[in-house]
Structure formats: C-alpha cells, structure tokens
Design a protein around this motif. Sequence first.
Motif, PDB file in Angstrom:
ATOM      1  N   UNK A   8      10.485 -22.365  -1.030  1.00  0.00           N
ATOM      2  CA  UNK A   8      10.110 -20.983  -1.350  1.00  0.00           C
ATOM      3  C   UNK A   8      11.331 -20.076  -1.378  1.00  0.00           C
ATOM      4  N   UNK A   9      12.221 -20.262  -0.408  1.00  0.00           N
ATOM      5  CA  UNK A   9      13.429 -19.431  -0.342  1.00  0.00           C
ATOM      6  C   UNK A   9      14.353 -19.699  -1.530  1.00  0.00           C
ATOM      7  N   UNK A  10      14.453 -20.966  -1.921  1.00  0.00           N
ATOM      8  CA  UNK A  10      15.311 -21.298  -3.068  1.00  0.00           C
ATOM      9  C   UNK A  10      14.792 -20.617  -4.333  1.00  0.00           C
ATOM     10  N   UNK A  11      13.471 -20.724  -4.576  1.00  0.00           N
ATOM     11  CA  UNK A  11      12.899 -20.093  -5.762  1.00  0.00           C
ATOM     12  C   UNK A  11      12.989 -18.565  -5.684  1.00  0.00           C
ATOM     13  N   UNK A  12      12.851 -18.019  -4.496  1.00  0.00           N
ATOM     14  CA  UNK A  12      12.962 -16.577  -4.334  1.00  0.00           C
ATOM     15  C   UNK A  12      14.373 -16.098  -4.659  1.00  0.00           C
ATOM     16  N   UNK A  13      15.386 -16.843  -4.207  1.00  0.00           N
ATOM     17  CA  UNK A  13      16.772 -16.489  -4.526  1.00  0.00           C
ATOM     18  C   UNK A  13      17.021 -16.560  -6.034  1.00  0.00           C
ATOM     19  N   UNK A  14      16.437 -17.578  -6.676  1.00  0.00           N
ATOM     20  CA  UNK A  14      16.615 -17.700  -8.123  1.00  0.00           C
ATOM     21  C   UNK A  14      15.995 -16.519  -8.860  1.00  0.00           C
ATOM     22  N   UNK A  15      14.789 -16.118  -8.441  1.00  0.00           N
ATOM     23  CA  UNK A  15      14.135 -14.981  -9.074  1.00  0.00           C
ATOM     24  C   UNK A  15      14.894 -13.681  -8.806  1.00  0.00           C
ATOM     25  N   UNK A  16      15.399 -13.522  -7.594  1.00  0.00           N
ATOM     26  CA  UNK A  16      16.172 -12.324  -7.277  1.00  0.00           C
ATOM     27  C   UNK A  16      17.467 -12.285  -8.081  1.00  0.00           C
ATOM     28  N   UNK A  17      18.087 -13.454  -8.315  1.00  0.00           N
ATOM     29  CA  UNK A  17      19.289 -13.499  -9.145  1.00  0.00           C
ATOM     30  C   UNK A  17      19.008 -13.051 -10.570  1.00  0.00           C
ATOM     31  N   UNK A  18      17.855 -13.480 -11.118  1.00  0.00           N
ATOM     32  CA  UNK A  18      17.491 -13.049 -12.475  1.00  0.00           C
ATOM     33  C   UNK A  18      17.281 -11.543 -12.526  1.00  0.00           C
ATOM     34  N   UNK A  19      16.567 -11.011 -11.530  1.00  0.00           N
ATOM     35  CA  UNK A  19      16.332  -9.566 -11.512  1.00  0.00           C
ATOM     36  C   UNK A  19      17.642  -8.796 -11.305  1.00  0.00           C
ATOM     37  N   UNK A  20      18.553  -9.347 -10.489  1.00  0.00           N
ATOM     38  CA  UNK A  20      19.832  -8.679 -10.260  1.00  0.00           C
ATOM     39  C   UNK A  20      20.640  -8.604 -11.559  1.00  0.00           C
ATOM     40  N   UNK A  21      20.627  -9.694 -12.316  1.00  0.00           N
ATOM     41  CA  UNK A  21      21.335  -9.680 -13.600  1.00  0.00           C
ATOM     42  C   UNK A  21      20.729  -8.650 -14.555  1.00  0.00           C
ATOM     43  N   UNK A  22      19.395  -8.582 -14.577  1.00  0.00           N
ATOM     44  CA  UNK A  22      18.757  -7.596 -15.455  1.00  0.00           C
ATOM     45  C   UNK A  22      19.112  -6.175 -15.034  1.00  0.00           C
ATOM     46  N   UNK A  23      19.131  -5.914 -13.713  1.00  0.00           N
ATOM     47  CA  UNK A  23      19.470  -4.567 -13.264  1.00  0.00           C
ATOM     48  C   UNK A  23      20.912  -4.208 -13.607  1.00  0.00           C
ATOM     49  N   UNK A  24      21.810  -5.181 -13.475  1.00  0.00           N
ATOM     50  CA  UNK A  24      23.204  -4.917 -13.822  1.00  0.00           C
ATOM     51  C   UNK A  24      23.353  -4.649 -15.314  1.00  0.00           C
ATOM     52  N   UNK A  25      22.625  -5.416 -16.137  1.00  0.00           N
ATOM     53  CA  UNK A  25      22.670  -5.159 -17.576  1.00  0.00           C
ATOM     54  C   UNK A  25      22.107  -3.783 -17.917  1.00  0.00           C
ATOM     55  N   UNK A  26      21.000  -3.427 -17.234  1.00  0.00           N
ATOM     56  CA  UNK A  26      20.418  -2.108 -17.487  1.00  0.00           C
ATOM     57  C   UNK A  26      21.374  -0.990 -17.059  1.00  0.00           C
ATOM     58  N   UNK A  27      22.058  -1.183 -15.929  1.00  0.00           N
ATOM     59  CA  UNK A  27      23.001  -0.147 -15.486  1.00  0.00           C
ATOM     60  C   UNK A  27      24.161  -0.014 -16.465  1.00  0.00           C
TER      61      UNK A  27
END
Length: 564
Positions: free
Chosen positions: A346-365
């Motif tokens: 669960x933690x591994x998949x959560x980190x992967x999803x958070x990484x995707x969202x982090x990349x999207x937020x950086x692109x949006x910024x």
Amino acid sequence: MDSNSLAMPMSDPNAWATAMNNLGMAPMSMTGQPIMSDFDPSLGMMTGIAPMNPMMPGLGIVPPPVSQDMPIVKEIIHCKSCTLFPPNPNLPPPATRERPPGCKTVFVGGLPENATEQLIVEVFEQCGSIIAIRKSKKNFCHIRFTEEHTVDKALFLSGYRVRLGSSTDKKDTGRLHVDFAQARDDLYEWECRQRMLAREERHRRRIEEDRLRPPSPPPIVHFSEHECSQLGEKLKDDSKFAEAVRVLLTWVDRGEVNRRNANNFYSMIQSSNSHIRRLMNEKAAHEKEMEEAKEKFKNALAGILVQFEQIVSVFHAASKQKAWDHFSKAQRKNLDMWRKQAEEIRNIHNEELMGIRREEEMEMSDDDMEDALDSKDSDDSGPLAQVEALKEENDSLRCQLDAYRNEVELLKQEQGKAQPQRSEEDTTRQQQLSFLQQALQGMQKVRTHKGRGNEGRDREATAVVSCSQEKESLPEKGPPSPVKSEREALLVGIISTFLHVHPFGASIEYICSYLQRLDTKISTTEVETLLGRLPCTFKQELTGVGASLEKRWKFCGFEGIKTA
C-alpha cells in the motif's frame, strides 16, 4: 584383383561351420561366400529358432563393438598365400608418428624378402580400396588408400608376423611395421578440401550478412523538369511527403537551383512549409492521447490504492481484541505477516501516486509562471505587440506579392516559348495575365496603405508608451503594507524561497528550525503572525488522515498576485 580374397580368421574352419549350422545360420566365410553349398536350415540342432542374419554384430563376420577399456584380442589371419600371426599381447603397442593432415598413405616395413606386390594387395586390400602401391627393394613399401579411415584399419596389422605358405625360410618371414606416411598428394587433396570448406563458410557468412544488413535507401532521381513537376505533386500528398522532401533536400544540396528553376524550387519549398500545421496537429493529437492514457493510469492506480486501504482496514479490524482472541497462534502469525505485506505494498503504491501528483503540480506551477510572465509582458507591451503584428503582416503581403510577380514572369516565359495553335488558348493566357496584373496592382496598393498605417500606428504606439511611462513615474497611494519593517521583509523573502522549493508545504516548526539557523532570536509566534498577515502570499492547509493530521504552510504568491 580379387577384392574379397581374405579367408576365415580362425585355425579350424570346420568348427566354425558346425557352430553356425547348429544355430540355423548358413556357414559363411569372411568374404561372404557360403562354406557349405548344400546347407539346409531345417537340419540345425536348435529347432524352432528362425535363421539368424550372419551380418548381425556379434554373430556374423561383423565384429561386435568393443569397449575402449577392454584390450583388443588379435587372432591369426589366414590368406591364400600367407598367414599372419598376431604379436604378443603383453608387449606394448607399436609406436607411431604423428598423423599428418589428410593422411591416406601408410608406410609398411618388415616385409619378407620374397614378398610380391600381389601378396601386399592380398593382405592390405581387406582394409579398403587401394589406389597405388610403391614397393622398394629394401623390404618396405608405401600404400595409398582411397579413404582416410582405412588407414586406421591398416595400422591394426602393425606387429603381425608374416609367413609365406608353410615355409620356414628366413626370406619368407617378416614382422610388419605399419605407420603413417607423409605424402604430397594427400596434403594437396587435404588443402584443396580445406579451401573448399573455407569458401563454403565464407559464402554462408556472406549470405547471412546480406540477410541481416539493413536495406539501402532507394536512389535519388536526377533533376529534370518532368521530375520537378512530379515532385511538386508528391509534396502536396501527405502519404508521399517524407519521400518527396528527402529528394528535394538532395537536389538543393547538389546545387540544382539556378536562375531558371528558382521559382519551381520556391514553390516546392512553400509546399513543404504548408505541412508544418499538419505536423503540429498530429503532435497535439498524440499529446492528447498521452494525457488521456496518463489520466486513465492515475485513476486506475487510485482505485487499486482504495482497495489496498480496504484490505489493510480488514487486517486492522481483525487485529482488535474482540476478533483477535478467537484466532489460533498460527493464524495470528499469518494474519500479522499478511498485514505487514499489505501495508508495504500500500505504501509503495501510495508513493507512486503521490509522485505522479507531485509532477503534475510542478508542471502546473511552471505553466502558471509562464502565463503570469506572458500576461505581464502583454500588459506592458500592448502597443509594441500591435506594431510587431503589423510588421509581420506587411512581410507576409510582400512575400505574396513576390510570389505573384514570379508567376507572372513564368507565364510570360511560357507564352514566349510556346506557339499555341488555337486562339482559345491565347485568350485564356491573356485573361490569366490580366488577372494577375490586377492582383499585383491591388497588392501594391494594399502595401502602400499598410505602410502608411504602420507609420501612423508607430506614432500612436510611441505616444501610448510615453503616456504609460509618465503614469508609472507618478506616485501611487494605496493601503498600508502588512510588512512593517525591513527585518519582516527579509523574513518574507527567505520564507517564500524556502516554501517555493517545498511545493507540498512545510510545518511552522520546520520553517522556524530553518530560520533559527540564521538567527536564533526568531520565535515561532513571530513567524506565524507574519504569515497570517499575508493571506495572498501564504496559506495554511491540513494534510494527512486521522492521527497523521498536520498543519502546513504553502506559498501561494503566484495565485495571489491575480486576486491581490
């Protein structure tokens, strides 16, 4: 020459014939000839057994396969004119030289003085077909066989004592010594065979290389007016554009452009330029597909993560005392192990999803920063942008004017060269020329009007810019600033820089720990009060679930500048 002149290799042929008769086999000699002409298979002692094949290994004239560990037992060999007696089995095997490559010739020494070539043939032809015999007067000879493997059979006779008939004379006896011989003919044949094998190997390697070699590009056609017209049509076709533009590039690199065909090349280059919009549309379509695939993957990963959370919740519920006490010790051990594995996954998949969202937020910024800069530039340089747009429009009109002029010149050249036979063609050409001349005159008028309009607009733009500069120079009165001192301004700058590199925010303790490295007098209350006075620059959010709730401050200056 009799090829089967070897008799039975035993001292008593009658006993051999009797044994074969008792087994129901036709008695045969080593040459394959029947010993008894009136043999009847039904008269054998072992009735009821079918007649056996005398060529069967172990029963007939073919010797059974001998193991390498067992010593080879040599027997007496009877020939028509001589007898061969085997050597002492206790003696070491006779020494031989190293075998030359492709050896088919043997040296035979120790022959009786009265030995003839017919005797040599009689003894050694049982090994294989003989090509030539070179006999010397000193009781030795060289024998050349047809095949290489027959040399090994000839070496088997090394060490045998030869006796001619029943004579005991010294000239009628001798001890054979058979060894490899080096012959030029054998070496030449072996080298020819090796060269043939090498040629075949090179041929196979060449075929394999040709099969694996990538296909060569098709040849480029030479420039001609006919090929130029066909290439112009291909450049307009989307499916043939890649091949056609390669031909166009080759022609330009070769230096095929001159004053006569410059207009044709200009038209082809213009056709190539028209494909840019199509390529950009294709790129946008592929990017859209990629974004849709990313969104689909993110949604699927979120659904999987929800199911993992439910599984972990089931394990936590089973770990409570009201359910845990009813399980056995082994079951509790398995449940504990499964819970740990589920939490890790669960933690591994959560980190992967958070990484995707982090990349999207950086692109949006990054996109927001670019939009803010663009909007600022557009606000500051509005009149200048209009001037640049007018200049570009003027340049495009000039290019269109040049294109019309080139077409008019082409039509004039064609009219001067060709001699039309019908008057209808003359009228159509004249109509085209008149139409193009009218278009040319209209473009010139538009250009002059545009030039005058550009001059007027340039003056207006300079006036607008000067007015904007005067307005900026005037002091503006606004509401009081929430930053009261230079120290607070420095704190705001440092905190903004710190939170900008932490896009997911940071707690007030983390921010203060960083600031206290610079100045130990900074307190948490002071920093939190300063952040609260700047709601358009900093905002506070709650992150986490359950016991892991945490207040974090984030930098929102890029969004706040639009609303401030």
